[in-house]
Design a protein around this motif. Structure first.
Motif, PDB file in Angstrom:
ATOM      1  N   LYS A   3     -24.673 -22.843  20.033  1.00 25.74           N
ATOM      2  CA  LYS A   3     -24.322 -22.331  21.346  1.00 25.74           C
ATOM      3  C   LYS A   3     -25.587 -22.212  22.194  1.00 25.74           C
ATOM      4  CE  LYS A   3     -21.939 -18.524  23.455  1.00 25.74           C
ATOM      5  NZ  LYS A   3     -21.430 -17.180  23.307  1.00 25.74           N
ATOM      6  N   GLU A   4     -25.469 -22.557  23.449  1.00 24.66           N
ATOM      7  CA  GLU A   4     -26.590 -22.465  24.385  1.00 24.66           C
ATOM      8  C   GLU A   4     -26.951 -20.999  24.607  1.00 24.66           C
ATOM      9  OE1 GLU A   4     -27.292 -23.659  28.997  1.00 24.66           O
ATOM     10  OE2 GLU A   4     -26.180 -25.069  27.748  1.00 24.66           O
ATOM     11  N   PRO A   5     -28.249 -20.665  24.639  1.00 24.89           N
ATOM     12  CA  PRO A   5     -28.661 -19.270  24.862  1.00 24.89           C
ATOM     13  C   PRO A   5     -28.155 -18.757  26.214  1.00 24.89           C
ATOM     14  CG  PRO A   5     -30.545 -20.647  24.268  1.00 24.89           C
ATOM     15  CD  PRO A   5     -29.377 -21.561  24.477  1.00 24.89           C
ATOM     16  N   LEU A   6     -27.964 -17.472  26.272  1.00 28.15           N
ATOM     17  CA  LEU A   6     -27.530 -16.845  27.513  1.00 28.15           C
ATOM     18  C   LEU A   6     -28.663 -16.849  28.530  1.00 28.15           C
ATOM     19  CD1 LEU A   6     -25.672 -13.728  26.097  1.00 28.15           C
ATOM     20  CD2 LEU A   6     -24.661 -15.862  26.910  1.00 28.15           C
ATOM     21  N   SER A   7     -28.293 -16.920  29.799  1.00 28.60           N
ATOM     22  CA  SER A   7     -29.288 -16.853  30.871  1.00 28.60           C
ATOM     23  C   SER A   7     -29.829 -15.425  30.973  1.00 28.60           C
ATOM     24  CB  SER A   7     -28.653 -17.258  32.198  1.00 28.60           C
ATOM     25  OG  SER A   7     -27.755 -16.252  32.639  1.00 28.60           O
ATOM     26  N   GLU A  31     -22.532  -4.285  18.466  1.00 27.27           N
ATOM     27  CA  GLU A  31     -23.352  -5.213  17.687  1.00 27.27           C
ATOM     28  C   GLU A  31     -23.139  -6.661  18.116  1.00 27.27           C
ATOM     29  OE1 GLU A  31     -25.826  -4.833  15.443  1.00 27.27           O
ATOM     30  OE2 GLU A  31     -25.724  -2.704  15.936  1.00 27.27           O
ATOM     31  N   HIS A  32     -21.890  -7.017  18.410  1.00 19.22           N
ATOM     32  CA  HIS A  32     -21.586  -8.381  18.850  1.00 19.22           C
ATOM     33  C   HIS A  32     -22.363  -8.714  20.125  1.00 19.22           C
ATOM     34  CE1 HIS A  32     -19.399 -12.029  19.834  1.00 19.22           C
ATOM     35  NE2 HIS A  32     -19.152 -11.517  21.023  1.00 19.22           N
ATOM     36  N   LEU A  33     -22.363  -7.800  21.069  1.00 23.15           N
ATOM     37  CA  LEU A  33     -23.095  -8.021  22.318  1.00 23.15           C
ATOM     38  C   LEU A  33     -24.599  -7.978  22.084  1.00 23.15           C
ATOM     39  CD1 LEU A  33     -20.875  -5.851  24.678  1.00 23.15           C
ATOM     40  CD2 LEU A  33     -21.068  -8.353  24.688  1.00 23.15           C
ATOM     41  N   TYR A  34     -25.046  -7.011  21.310  1.00 22.01           N
ATOM     42  CA  TYR A  34     -26.476  -6.832  21.043  1.00 22.01           C
ATOM     43  C   TYR A  34     -27.086  -8.071  20.394  1.00 22.01           C
ATOM     44  CZ  TYR A  34     -30.678  -4.469  19.251  1.00 22.01           C
ATOM     45  OH  TYR A  34     -31.972  -4.103  18.966  1.00 22.01           O
ATOM     46  N   ARG A  35     -26.383  -8.678  19.458  1.00 20.92           N
ATOM     47  CA  ARG A  35     -26.906  -9.853  18.751  1.00 20.92           C
ATOM     48  C   ARG A  35     -27.065 -11.067  19.650  1.00 20.92           C
ATOM     49  NH1 ARG A  35     -23.318  -8.093  14.617  1.00 20.92           N
ATOM     50  NH2 ARG A  35     -21.815  -9.611  15.349  1.00 20.92           N
ATOM     51  N   GLN A  36     -26.440 -11.067  20.809  1.00 21.99           N
ATOM     52  CA  GLN A  36     -26.559 -12.188  21.740  1.00 21.99           C
ATOM     53  C   GLN A  36     -27.853 -12.129  22.566  1.00 21.99           C
ATOM     54  OE1 GLN A  36     -22.904 -13.104  23.974  1.00 21.99           O
ATOM     55  NE2 GLN A  36     -21.903 -11.580  22.671  1.00 21.99           N
ATOM     56  N   LEU A  37     -28.549 -11.008  22.489  1.00 23.82           N
ATOM     57  CA  LEU A  37     -29.727 -10.791  23.328  1.00 23.82           C
ATOM     58  C   LEU A  37     -30.995 -11.289  22.660  1.00 23.82           C
ATOM     59  CD1 LEU A  37     -28.921  -7.134  24.385  1.00 23.82           C
ATOM     60  CD2 LEU A  37     -28.507  -9.219  25.707  1.00 23.82           C
ATOM     61  N   ASP A  38     -31.969 -11.692  23.489  1.00 19.82           N
ATOM     62  CA  ASP A  38     -33.290 -12.003  22.959  1.00 19.82           C
ATOM     63  C   ASP A  38     -34.014 -10.685  22.672  1.00 19.82           C
ATOM     64  OD1 ASP A  38     -34.404 -11.026  25.397  1.00 19.82           O
ATOM     65  OD2 ASP A  38     -34.584 -13.041  26.226  1.00 19.82           O
ATOM     66  N   ILE A  39     -35.175 -10.768  22.060  1.00 20.46           N
ATOM     67  CA  ILE A  39     -35.882  -9.566  21.622  1.00 20.46           C
ATOM     68  C   ILE A  39     -36.243  -8.653  22.785  1.00 20.46           C
ATOM     69  CG2 ILE A  39     -38.166 -10.646  21.596  1.00 20.46           C
ATOM     70  CD1 ILE A  39     -36.860  -8.034  19.096  1.00 20.46           C
ATOM     71  N   ASP A  40     -36.649  -9.186  23.911  1.00 16.69           N
ATOM     72  CA  ASP A  40     -37.008  -8.345  25.056  1.00 16.69           C
ATOM     73  C   ASP A  40     -35.819  -7.533  25.555  1.00 16.69           C
ATOM     74  OD1 ASP A  40     -39.677  -9.171  25.059  1.00 16.69           O
ATOM     75  OD2 ASP A  40     -39.244 -10.884  26.368  1.00 16.69           O
ATOM     76  N   HIS A  41     -34.663  -8.165  25.601  1.00 23.66           N
ATOM     77  CA  HIS A  41     -33.467  -7.452  26.042  1.00 23.66           C
ATOM     78  C   HIS A  41     -33.001  -6.452  24.979  1.00 23.66           C
ATOM     79  CE1 HIS A  41     -33.349 -10.688  29.074  1.00 23.66           C
ATOM     80  NE2 HIS A  41     -32.740  -9.773  29.810  1.00 23.66           N
ATOM     81  N   GLN A  42     -33.175  -6.781  23.708  1.00 28.74           N
ATOM     82  CA  GLN A  42     -32.838  -5.830  22.647  1.00 28.74           C
ATOM     83  C   GLN A  42     -33.713  -4.583  22.747  1.00 28.74           C
ATOM     84  OE1 GLN A  42     -33.005  -7.936  18.900  1.00 28.74           O
ATOM     85  NE2 GLN A  42     -30.982  -8.837  19.206  1.00 28.74           N
ATOM     86  N   ILE A  43     -34.982  -4.766  23.084  1.00 25.29           N
ATOM     87  CA  ILE A  43     -35.883  -3.621  23.256  1.00 25.29           C
ATOM     88  C   ILE A  43     -35.398  -2.750  24.408  1.00 25.29           C
ATOM     89  CG2 ILE A  43     -38.231  -2.952  23.972  1.00 25.29           C
ATOM     90  CD1 ILE A  43     -39.207  -5.404  22.276  1.00 25.29           C
ATOM     91  N   GLN A  44     -34.941  -3.369  25.492  1.00 27.86           N
ATOM     92  CA  GLN A  44     -34.389  -2.600  26.618  1.00 27.86           C
ATOM     93  C   GLN A  44     -33.195  -1.768  26.161  1.00 27.86           C
ATOM     94  OE1 GLN A  44     -33.584  -5.802  29.440  1.00 27.86           O
ATOM     95  NE2 GLN A  44     -35.087  -4.898  30.828  1.00 27.86           N
TER      96      GLN A  44
END
Length: 66
Positions: A3-7, A31-44
């Motif tokens: 799957k293409e990464p989210l913008s 968790e489903h939503l959280y796992r879609q994020l890159d590390i910077d967004h997970q830190i947020q």
């Protein structure tokens, strides 16, 4: 089939959704939503959850041993 990464905007929207709905989302939904994020967004998200917990408890050092 990968799957293409989210913008950035899509990830920002998820960060907002997780912050606004932290109390109402099930653990699985969160968790489903959280796992879609890159590390910077997970830190947020982690920072938002921490702030929510601090405010709920009324003390930013609530989980400290001190």
């Amino acid at each position: 089939m990968s799957k293409e990464p989210l913008s950035e905007d899509e990830q920002d929207d998820i960060v907002t959704e997780l912050a606004v709905n932290v109390e109402t989302l099930s653990e699985e939904e969160f968790e489903h939503l959280y796992r879609q994020l890159d590390i910077d967004h997970q830190i947020q998200v982690n920072d938002n959850v921490r702030e929510f917990a601090n405010n709920a408890v009324g003390d930013e050092h609530w989980d400290s041993d001190n």
